[in-house]
Scaffold this motif. Sequence first.
Motif, PDB file in Angstrom:
ATOM      1  N   THR A 106       0.850  -1.194   0.000  1.00  0.00           N
ATOM      2  CA  THR A 106       0.000   0.000   0.000  1.00  0.00           C
ATOM      3  C   THR A 106       0.881   1.237   0.000  1.00  0.00           C
ATOM      4  OG1 THR A 106      -0.130   0.055   2.414  1.00  0.00           O
ATOM      5  CG2 THR A 106      -1.870  -1.150   1.258  1.00  0.00           C
ATOM      6  N   ALA A 140      -1.978  -1.006  -3.868  1.00  0.00           N
ATOM      7  CA  ALA A 140      -3.078  -0.153  -3.422  1.00  0.00           C
ATOM      8  C   ALA A 140      -2.559   1.261  -3.186  1.00  0.00           C
ATOM      9  CB  ALA A 140      -3.696  -0.711  -2.138  1.00  0.00           C
ATOM     10  N   LEU A 169      -9.367   2.956   2.275  1.00  0.00           N
ATOM     11  CA  LEU A 169      -8.310   2.183   1.619  1.00  0.00           C
ATOM     12  C   LEU A 169      -8.345   0.736   2.115  1.00  0.00           C
ATOM     13  CD1 LEU A 169      -5.742   1.815  -0.114  1.00  0.00           C
ATOM     14  CD2 LEU A 169      -4.430   2.648   1.853  1.00  0.00           C
ATOM     15  N   LEU A 173      -9.307  -2.453  -0.202  1.00  0.00           N
ATOM     16  CA  LEU A 173      -8.321  -3.519  -0.348  1.00  0.00           C
ATOM     17  C   LEU A 173      -8.901  -4.854   0.113  1.00  0.00           C
ATOM     18  CD1 LEU A 173      -5.479  -4.392  -1.128  1.00  0.00           C
ATOM     19  CD2 LEU A 173      -4.709  -3.648   1.134  1.00  0.00           C
TER      20      LEU A 173
END
Length: 181
Positions: A106, A140, A169, A173
């Motif tokens: 991420t 991500a 987020l 994800l």
Amino acid sequence: PPNAMIIARGPKAAAALKRRGIRVDVNAEAPTTDGLIATLLRLPLSNKVVLAQLYGADIPELRHTVEERGAHYYGVSPYSYAPASDDAAVARLIDAIVARELDVITFTSATQIQFLIGAAALTGKDEELRQILNRDMVVAAIGEVTAKALRQQGIEPHVVPNEPKMAPLVEALSEYMGRQK
């Protein structure tokens, strides 16, 4: 100055300004550079001075929009972004990516991408890193600004939430990974 117009880039910025007793005259259409530009395009800027808070680097599109509309542009960066102080930890991360030991990565800021690719370039692993991030890992990005920085590095993110915050987020994800099973 009392005659200054204060434009908040997003709800977080607006709340922070209000907590400090600073009025917000206009909220940007979206908490992105594009949202800020769209908002500025609706305002009379000729012979005005625009001071923009930057996040580590100048924003050429914003500067161009402001100057094209006849205003004076100044960018200030209250944050100082620096590479990780633990170079060994960054090298271990790059090695883990190259060894395909990770499934997901991420990114929560555009500068993280620049620093990671820059660190990989020091050992000649930047192209391999890009290829692995594109083919073998789930990437991500916390929001569109970070996603754009990834794309500029030749990396297409798999996950970009609608709202550039940590909780969305994680949710996006989780949903993405759930669909991969």
